[in-house]
Design an enzyme around this catalytic site. Structure first.
Site, short mmCIF file in Angstrom:
data_model
loop_
_atom_site.label_atom_id
_atom_site.label_comp_id
_atom_site.label_asym_id
_atom_site.label_seq_id
_atom_site.Cartn_x
_atom_site.Cartn_y
_atom_site.Cartn_z
N ASP A 161 46.97 64.85 39.44
CA ASP A 161 46.93 64.63 40.88
C ASP A 161 47.95 63.58 41.33
O ASP A 161 48.58 62.90 40.50
CB ASP A 161 45.52 64.18 41.30
CG ASP A 161 44.48 65.25 41.02
OD1 ASP A 161 44.82 66.44 41.11
OD2 ASP A 161 43.34 64.88 40.70
N TYR A 211 42.56 62.00 28.22
CA TYR A 211 42.94 61.14 29.33
C TYR A 211 42.48 59.72 29.06
O TYR A 211 41.49 59.51 28.35
CB TYR A 211 42.30 61.62 30.64
CG TYR A 211 42.98 62.79 31.30
CD1 TYR A 211 43.98 62.58 32.25
CD2 TYR A 211 42.60 64.09 31.02
CE1 TYR A 211 44.60 63.65 32.88
CE2 TYR A 211 43.22 65.17 31.65
CZ TYR A 211 44.21 64.94 32.57
OH TYR A 211 44.82 66.00 33.20
#
Length: 245
Positions: free
Chosen positions: A53, A111
Site C-alpha cells: 500500500d 512482513y
C-alpha cells in the site's frame, strides 16, 4: 520471450503503493514498467508477488516480466537501475521458467512492522512508528500465539464484506525488542488489506494494556473490525521476503 524474475527494494514513502492506478502515475509498478518498456521497445507489464500500500516499503519484493532483448542479466540490471528513481533498486535479476508468476507461485511472505517506544535514531525515524510508550513484549507474544494457524482474518482487515475468501494462514509471529524498537515479524501464506498493520496495532494495544488479550478470540468469533486494534501508520511496515513453491 524470456521471463525475468527480479528482486526489488524500495522506499515507499513518496509513492501511492505498488499497483499501477488510473488516477496517478506515482506507483512503483508504473516506474518500473516505464523504464523496462523503453528498454524492450514495447509495452511491458510487471507482475509482483503482491501489492504494497501507499507508504509501505520493501526490502525484497519479487516481480517478473517478459521481454525480448540481446542484453544479458547484468546489463539489464544496470540499465534499469540507471533510469529508476534513487528510492527504487533492482537488487537481483535472473531468467525464470516461462511459467513462473510472482503472485501465483508465491508460497508465503514475511512482513515486519517496527514500533519505537524510545525516540528513534534519526536515520530510521522515517521507517518506524514512534509511540513513546513501552509495551509488555511478553504479553504481546502471548497474544500473538493466538493468531497462529488458519483463521478468517476479516476482523483484522479493512476489507469490510468480501466475496472472496478471507481465510489466511499465519505460520509464525516473532516479536523482538532491540534498543527501544519493537519488531513484529509475521510470516503467512497471504494477507488481507491492512491486515499486518491491524494485527500489529492490536498486539501493541494489548501490550500497553489498552486491549485485553482475550480480544483476539472475540475478533475471530464475531468477525468485527471494530473490536480489533488500530491500523498503524504505513511508514513502519516493510515487506521482508517472499518464498516460492
Amino acid at each position: 520471450m524470456t521471463n525475468y524474475k527480479i528482486t526489488v527494494s524500495y522506499d515507499g514513502t513518496r509513492y501511492n503503493g505498488w499497483q499501477r492506478q488510473g488516477n496517478t502515475n506515482n506507483t512503483i509498478q508504473e516506474k518500473l514498467e516505464n523504464v523496462i518498456s523503453i528498454m524492450c521497445n514495447k509495452k511491458i507489464e510487471v507482475f509482483s508477488s503482491g501489492r504494497t500500500d501507499a507508504g509501505v516499503h520493501a526490502l525484497n519484493q519479487t516481480a517478473n516480466f517478459k521481454c525480448d532483448t540481446d542484453m544479458n542479466t547484468d546489463e539489464i540490471k544496470k540499465y534499469i537501475n540507471h533510469y529508476l528513481p534513487e528510492d527504487i533498486l533492482i537488487k537481483d535479476i535472473e531468467i525464470a521458467d516461462e511459467r513462473f508468476h510472482s503472485r501465483l507461485n508465491a508460497k508465503n511472505k514475511t512482513y515486519e512492522y517496527r514500533i519505537a517506544y524510545e525516540k528513534p535514531d534519526v536515520f530510521i525515524r522515517k521507517y518506524v512508528y514512534y509511540t513513546g510508550v513501552k509495551p509488555d513484549v511478553e504479553i504481546m507474544r502471548e497474544a500473538a500465539s493466538k493468531l497462529i494457524g488458519k483463521h478468517d482474518f476479516i476482523g483484522f482487515s479493512s476489507l469490510g464484506k468480501s466475496k472472496k475468501s478471507t481465510v489466511r494462514t499465519i505460520n509464525s509471529i516473532d516479536i523482538y525488542d532491540n534498543c527501544g524498537v519493537i519488531s513484529i515479524v509475521i510470516n503467512g501464506n497471504g494477507f488481507l488489506y491492512n491486515m499486518v498493520r491491524i494485527i500489529s496495532g492490536t498486539l501493541y494495544e494489548i501490550g500497553i494494556g489498552k486491549l485485553d488479550i482475550q480480544i483476539i478470540d472475540r475478533v475471530f468469533e464475531e468477525n468485527k473490525r471494530q473490536l480489533s486494534g488500530i491500523t498503524l501508520p504505513a511508514k513502519g511496515l516493510r515487506l521482508v521476503d517472499v518464498k516460492f513453491e
